[in-house]
Design an enzyme around this catalytic site. Structure first.
Site, short mmCIF file in Angstrom:
data_model
loop_
_atom_site.label_atom_id
_atom_site.label_comp_id
_atom_site.label_asym_id
_atom_site.label_seq_id
_atom_site.Cartn_x
_atom_site.Cartn_y
_atom_site.Cartn_z
N GLY A 54 -8.82 1.29 -23.89
CA GLY A 54 -9.72 2.64 -23.43
C GLY A 54 -9.85 2.83 -21.84
O GLY A 54 -10.64 3.75 -21.71
N ASP A 56 -9.01 4.12 -18.21
CA ASP A 56 -7.97 5.06 -17.90
C ASP A 56 -7.61 4.54 -16.41
O ASP A 56 -6.15 4.70 -16.12
CB ASP A 56 -8.59 6.42 -17.55
CG ASP A 56 -9.44 6.88 -18.85
OD1 ASP A 56 -8.74 6.60 -19.91
OD2 ASP A 56 -10.48 7.38 -18.82
N HIS A 79 -0.30 5.66 3.28
CA HIS A 79 0.65 6.53 2.74
C HIS A 79 -0.01 7.18 1.51
O HIS A 79 -1.16 6.73 0.93
CB HIS A 79 1.83 6.00 2.35
CG HIS A 79 1.95 5.07 1.58
ND1 HIS A 79 1.74 3.66 1.70
CD2 HIS A 79 2.41 4.79 0.11
CE1 HIS A 79 1.92 2.85 0.63
NE2 HIS A 79 2.21 3.54 -0.26
N HIS A 147 9.57 4.55 3.34
CA HIS A 147 8.93 4.12 2.02
C HIS A 147 9.36 5.30 0.97
O HIS A 147 10.08 6.12 1.34
CB HIS A 147 7.58 3.98 2.06
CG HIS A 147 6.83 3.41 0.82
ND1 HIS A 147 7.17 2.19 0.05
CD2 HIS A 147 5.52 3.78 0.30
CE1 HIS A 147 6.46 2.00 -0.71
NE2 HIS A 147 5.42 2.86 -0.84
N ASP A 202 3.62 -6.25 3.27
CA ASP A 202 3.76 -5.89 1.84
C ASP A 202 4.87 -7.04 1.14
O ASP A 202 6.05 -7.41 1.48
CB ASP A 202 4.77 -4.61 1.96
CG ASP A 202 5.28 -3.97 0.79
OD1 ASP A 202 4.95 -4.59 -0.39
OD2 ASP A 202 6.01 -2.93 0.44
N HIS A 372 18.05 4.66 -9.07
CA HIS A 372 16.90 4.21 -8.29
C HIS A 372 17.04 3.09 -7.17
O HIS A 372 17.99 2.34 -7.30
CB HIS A 372 15.77 3.72 -9.06
CG HIS A 372 14.61 3.40 -8.63
ND1 HIS A 372 13.48 4.39 -8.11
CD2 HIS A 372 13.92 2.25 -8.77
CE1 HIS A 372 12.69 3.86 -7.79
NE2 HIS A 372 12.75 2.18 -7.93
N SER A 374 14.70 0.78 -4.76
CA SER A 374 13.23 0.37 -4.26
C SER A 374 12.74 0.91 -3.05
O SER A 374 13.37 0.96 -2.09
CB SER A 374 12.89 -1.12 -4.60
OG SER A 374 11.53 -1.60 -4.12
N HIS A 376 10.28 -0.73 -1.45
CA HIS A 376 9.50 -1.98 -0.91
C HIS A 376 10.71 -2.87 -0.18
O HIS A 376 11.81 -3.20 -1.09
CB HIS A 376 8.94 -2.65 -1.88
CG HIS A 376 7.62 -1.88 -2.44
ND1 HIS A 376 6.37 -1.81 -1.71
CD2 HIS A 376 7.47 -1.17 -3.37
CE1 HIS A 376 5.57 -0.92 -2.39
NE2 HIS A 376 6.28 -0.54 -3.43
N HIS A 398 -0.39 -7.16 -0.86
CA HIS A 398 0.24 -6.07 -1.70
C HIS A 398 1.06 -6.91 -2.88
O HIS A 398 2.41 -6.75 -2.60
CB HIS A 398 1.02 -4.89 -0.79
CG HIS A 398 1.35 -3.86 -1.79
ND1 HIS A 398 2.27 -3.67 -2.68
CD2 HIS A 398 0.74 -2.67 -1.80
CE1 HIS A 398 2.48 -2.72 -3.13
NE2 HIS A 398 1.43 -1.74 -2.76
N ASP A 451 -13.59 4.62 -17.44
CA ASP A 451 -13.32 5.14 -18.68
C ASP A 451 -14.12 6.83 -18.99
O ASP A 451 -15.29 6.72 -19.30
CB ASP A 451 -13.79 4.15 -19.92
CG ASP A 451 -13.47 4.56 -21.09
OD1 ASP A 451 -12.91 5.83 -21.57
OD2 ASP A 451 -13.90 4.27 -22.27
#
Ligand SMILES: [Zn+2]
Ligand SMILES: [Zn+2]
Length: 564
Positions: A54, A56, A79, A147, A202, A372, A374, A376, A398, A451
């Site tokens: 439940g 969010d 960013h 990025h 990162d 795709h 990445s 990073h 990160h 929530d």
């Protein structure tokens, strides 16, 4: 390390408190303080695990920030991704501070701030590539990085303790779509002239060997896919903030003579915003409203949509269940998921792919073709950055714990002294002072669950929800005489998720007997020493034992004892 004018021994220490992002992917947030004044770096959110029932969103714990709000002078955004600015709207309800970032970052953050109704009391201050600014106690330089969202920054804090460089999210793409590369020259110059005292970098891809492919490589793959499926309608899902990806989809679409339609609220908004800023080159005549695509041939259409993470109500998820108002997927379609599932979203993405396959559409995702790349840096890029920055100390940021650990090892392998590589986690405080870079205590940094409205859900509530989900609940209601404590009415037993009541009449009858016996047990003390709480305890333990013996289950047992 210092410039000789000030000695770090006499200068104030810089204190960094990590409020999120070290130990998970998401809710990045760090408190930087000097001389009793502070700035926040990022204020991001995290998407919940499936077991956070439940929930969010998950936010950083704001306790420390709120307790010290008088000292906070601004928030600097590296960013525009949600894991860096998505919690800002919630924070701004508690503190009123200016927010700094690139024009793109602030544009992306603005919609969140507007949704929260905080626009009027929030000053958004645009900073440009390479700019240096006094913010709170700090002299901060904004260093461009590449990025998966345009115009991200690394932050160089020029302090009396030396330069502290925070990379933000970055990769070392040498051929980025907008030509704006990570400014390694500037980082090298800082390393050579001032020296970099501490690097925070990162760690997302610290377990991935090699270099992240250039974003431009995806464009080539898309071109080939569009050529190979010239007669089909093509639908591409990606992050709405990934303007460079959208540009490359648009380029492939235009090269094959297609019109481009956006689908999904955030996609439409970001495409309009990015075109306004001149970041996205799509001529007006190549765009078509999604309502109009019915009048076009499949080979003339390219739909760019949201939902690449399998989000349940997104454009793509609705397409997969045949419920999308504008696009009914089928044999004539090629659907490309130009994305990679964020940890936690894999099963949702899998379901969406399954659903799309059932419609007869051809589905291509990053497991099948390199659609795709990445955003990073991978291991070789991380090594290159450490080699150029030559930091005196290093803290991986990160990432989940294993990412941080591998990144820390890389730094020691590259010669950063082991004693100056700190494996910090959420809640850790680090001081950069005359004595070195060292741990200096802890601040609260637990998960803040959202929530509906913020602050609604604590860990206790979540534990209850897990118990309810796994074992169900048994409620027993009984009315007793307030003087004699004898049962006047009931016990009545109501259950959800333990046994299905109509089919278990006998079990429930027995349970009622058990509760009755537990409450009216012989040897009950004098009425004067009885109270409602003790009767509840008797009902709970008697019933709990019975339920476990008969079903080997431990549902939540809620006794309700009323006095009459
Ligand atoms: Zn990011
Ligand atoms: Zn991030």
């Amino acid at each position: 390390m210092a410039d000789g004018m000030t000695s770090p021994g006499l200068a104030p220490a810089v204190r960094i408190a990590f409020l999120g992002g070290l130990g998970e992917i998401g809710r990045n947030c760090a408190w930087f303080e000097m001389d009793g004044r502070a700035v926040l770096v990022d204020c991001g959110l995290m998407f919940p695990d499936p077991e956070m029932l439940g929930v969010d969103l998950v936010l950083p714990d704001f306790t420390y920030i709120i307790e010290n709000r008088d000292r906070l002078e601004g928030c600097v955004l590296t960013h525009g991704h949600e894991d860096h600015c998505g919690a800002l709207a919630y924070l701004l309800r508690e503190v009123s501070i200016p927010v700094y970032g690139s024009e793109v970052t602030l544009g992306l953050a603005r919609t969140r701030i507007e949704e929260a109704g905080m626009t009027d009391r929030t000053e958004l201050i645009i900073v440009r590539d390479g700019e240096r600014r006094e913010i709170g106690p700090f002299d901060i330089e904004f260093v461009p990085v590449a990025h998966s969202v345009p115009h991200g920054f690394a932050l160089a804090f020029h302090t009396p303790q030396g330069v502290i460089l925070h990379t933000g999210d970055f990769k070392l793409d040498l051929t980025p779509v907008d030509g704006r590369r990570t400014d390694l020259t500037r980082i090298g110059a800082m390393a050579a002239v001032e020296g970099i005292r501490l690097l925070l970098s990162d760690s997302t891809n610290a377990e991935e060997n090699g270099y992240a492919p250039s974003e431009r490589a995806v464009g080539q793959v898309l071109m080939e896919l569009f050529e190979a499926h010239a007669d089909r309608r093509i639908i591409v899902a990606c992050f709405a903030s990934h303007v460079h990806r959208i540009q490359q989809v648009a380029d492939a679409a235009m090269a094959s003579g297609r019109y481009i339609a956006t689908l999904g609220r955030s996609m439409a908004r970001n495409v309009a915003f990015a075109r306004e800023l001149g970041l996205l080159q799509i001529p007006e005549e190549r765009l078509v409203d999604i309502e109009k695509i019915a009048g076009l041939e499949p080979r003339e259409i390219c739909v760019v949509c949201t939902g690449s993470q399998g989000e349940p109500m997104s454009a793509l998820a609705l397409m997969a269940t045949g419920e999308n108002k504008w696009v009914k997927a089928g044999d004539d379609d090629l659907v490309v998921l130009s994305s990679h599932a964020i940890p936690g979203n894999e099963s949702n993405v899998g379901k969406v792919i399954d659903g799309l396959c059932r419609t007869g559409a051809e589905v291509v995702h990053s497991g099948l073709a390199p659609v795709h790349a990445s955003g990073h840096a991978m291991r070789d890029e991380l090594k290159l950055l450490i080699s150029i920055a030559k930091p005196g100390a290093f803290i991986p940021v990160h990432g989940e714990y294993r990412h941080l650990m591998h990144h820390a090892r890389l730094a020691t392998d590259l010669g950063v002294p082991a004693g100056s590589v700190l494996l910090a986690e959420d809640g850790d405080v680090v001081d950069v002072g005359a004595g070195g870079v060292e741990f200096a205590g802890q601040v609260p940094a637990g998960y803040l669950y959202v929530d509906g409205i913020v602050g609604d859900v604590g860990p206790g509530v979540l534990r209850d929800r897990q118990l309810l989900a796994e074992e169900g609940v048994v409620v027993v209601i009984v009315t007793v005489d307030s003087r004699s404590w004898h049962v006047l009415n009931g016990p009545e037993i109501i259950t959800r998720g333990w046994v299905y009541a109509p089919e278990a009449e006998k079990l429930l009858d027995e349970a009622r007997e058990v509760v009755l016996a537990a409450i009216e047990e012989p040897g009950l003390p004098e009425p004067a020493s009885i109270d409602v709480e003790s009767l509840k305890r008797r009902a709970r333990s008697g019933l709990g034992r019975f339920v476990y013996e008969r079903t080997r289950r431990r549902p939540m047992i809620v006794p309700v004892v009323m006095e009459a």
